[in-house]
Enzyme design. Structure first.
Site, mmCIF file in Angstrom:
data_model
loop_
_atom_site.group_PDB
_atom_site.id
_atom_site.type_symbol
_atom_site.label_atom_id
_atom_site.label_comp_id
_atom_site.label_asym_id
_atom_site.label_seq_id
_atom_site.Cartn_x
_atom_site.Cartn_y
_atom_site.Cartn_z
ATOM 1 C CB SER A 139 38.291 46.924 40.511
ATOM 2 O OG SER A 139 37.359 47.910 40.925
ATOM 3 C CE1 TYR A 149 37.892 44.035 45.322
ATOM 4 C CE2 TYR A 149 37.833 46.285 44.499
ATOM 5 C CZ TYR A 149 37.564 44.947 44.333
ATOM 6 O OH TYR A 149 36.971 44.503 43.167
#
Length: 253
Positions: A139, A149
């Site tokens: 990401s 994350y």
């Protein structure tokens, strides 16, 4: 004798980027192995892909946060695939200090341990055959600081670059794919409020996959689809980390 079609195994294959990879690769005449937790949905997707593209589609229900699930997919990869797409992943609805530690560990197992183990299961066969590729979906969050994350996705990027360097064979490619905000079920599942995200920052999953496959063919080790996100990553690397963290927090997780 006819040449066997190449096989691709995709984790997190029932929606979003994983489903987009399945469509793209089926259109390119890959046989598919689809991995996800929801067996019913896997079967539905597989039936649609078989009907539309006329390719072989195998379903492999597995929860990659469990030892049983990971071991099953490892075993399938050792049978041989030409392309592995490590796409499975999820987000948390709360901030770092609000998330139970067992949920954080589960994220690390799916984002990091599964990527490590499945890549290592696939690469030996690719090296024996002298060809193959691994796409690890990370990401843009990997380049910023926003809880577990972004930390786990930063690991995916570093690991992918390191693995590509260790393999050292241009015929065997390992690439981290780093998209920005993509219109998928991801944010809804994580119960994230996306109302503050500007419309121009949203990407289409099929376009993300198209650019990813182009970058893979070019031998890139990190793919950041879309010029907007290339610019965001470039700026993020130049500004102080504490400022980048504040901007990330304002835009969203």
């Amino acid at each position: 004798m006819p040449t066997a079609l190449p096989t691709a195994l995709i984790t997190g294959a029932t929606s979003g980027i994983g489903a987009a990879f399945a469509r793209r690769l089926a259109a390119e005449s890959f046989s598919l192995v689809l991995v996800a937790r929801d067996e019913h949905r896997l079967e539905q997707n597989a039936a649609q892909l078989r009907l539309r593209y006329g390719v072989d589609v195998e379903v492999l229900p597995a929860d990659l946060s469990t030892e049983e699930g990971l071991s099953g997919v490892e075993s399938r990869l050792r049978d041989g695939v030409q392309l592995l797409v490590n796409n499975a992943g999820f987000g948390h609805p709360g901030a770092f200090l609000e998330v139970p530690v067992e949920d954080e560990v589960r994220m690390l197992k799916v984002h990091c341990e599964a990527v490590l183990r499945l890549t290592l299961a696939a690469l030996p066969g690719m090296r024996r055959r002298g060809a193959g590729a691994v796409v690890n979906v990370a990401s843009v969050a990997a380049f910023f600081t926003r809880g577990t994350y972004s930390a786990s996705k930063a690991w995916v990027v570093n690991f992918s670059e390191s693995a590509a360097a260790e393999v050292g064979d241009p015929r065997i490619k390992v690439m981290a794919l780093c998209p920005g905000f993509v219109r998928t079920e991801f944010h809804d599942r994580a119960k994230m409020d996306t109302s503050g995200i500007p419309g121009f920052l949203w990407l289409d999953a099929d376009k993300v996959v198209k650019e990813a496959m182009r970058d893979l063919a070019l031998g890139k080790r990190v793919s950041v689809p879309d010029l907007r996100y290339k610019a965001i990553v470039a700026v993020g690397r130049l500004i102080p980390q504490n400022l980048a963290a504040r901007v990330s927090a304002r835009i969203g997780r």
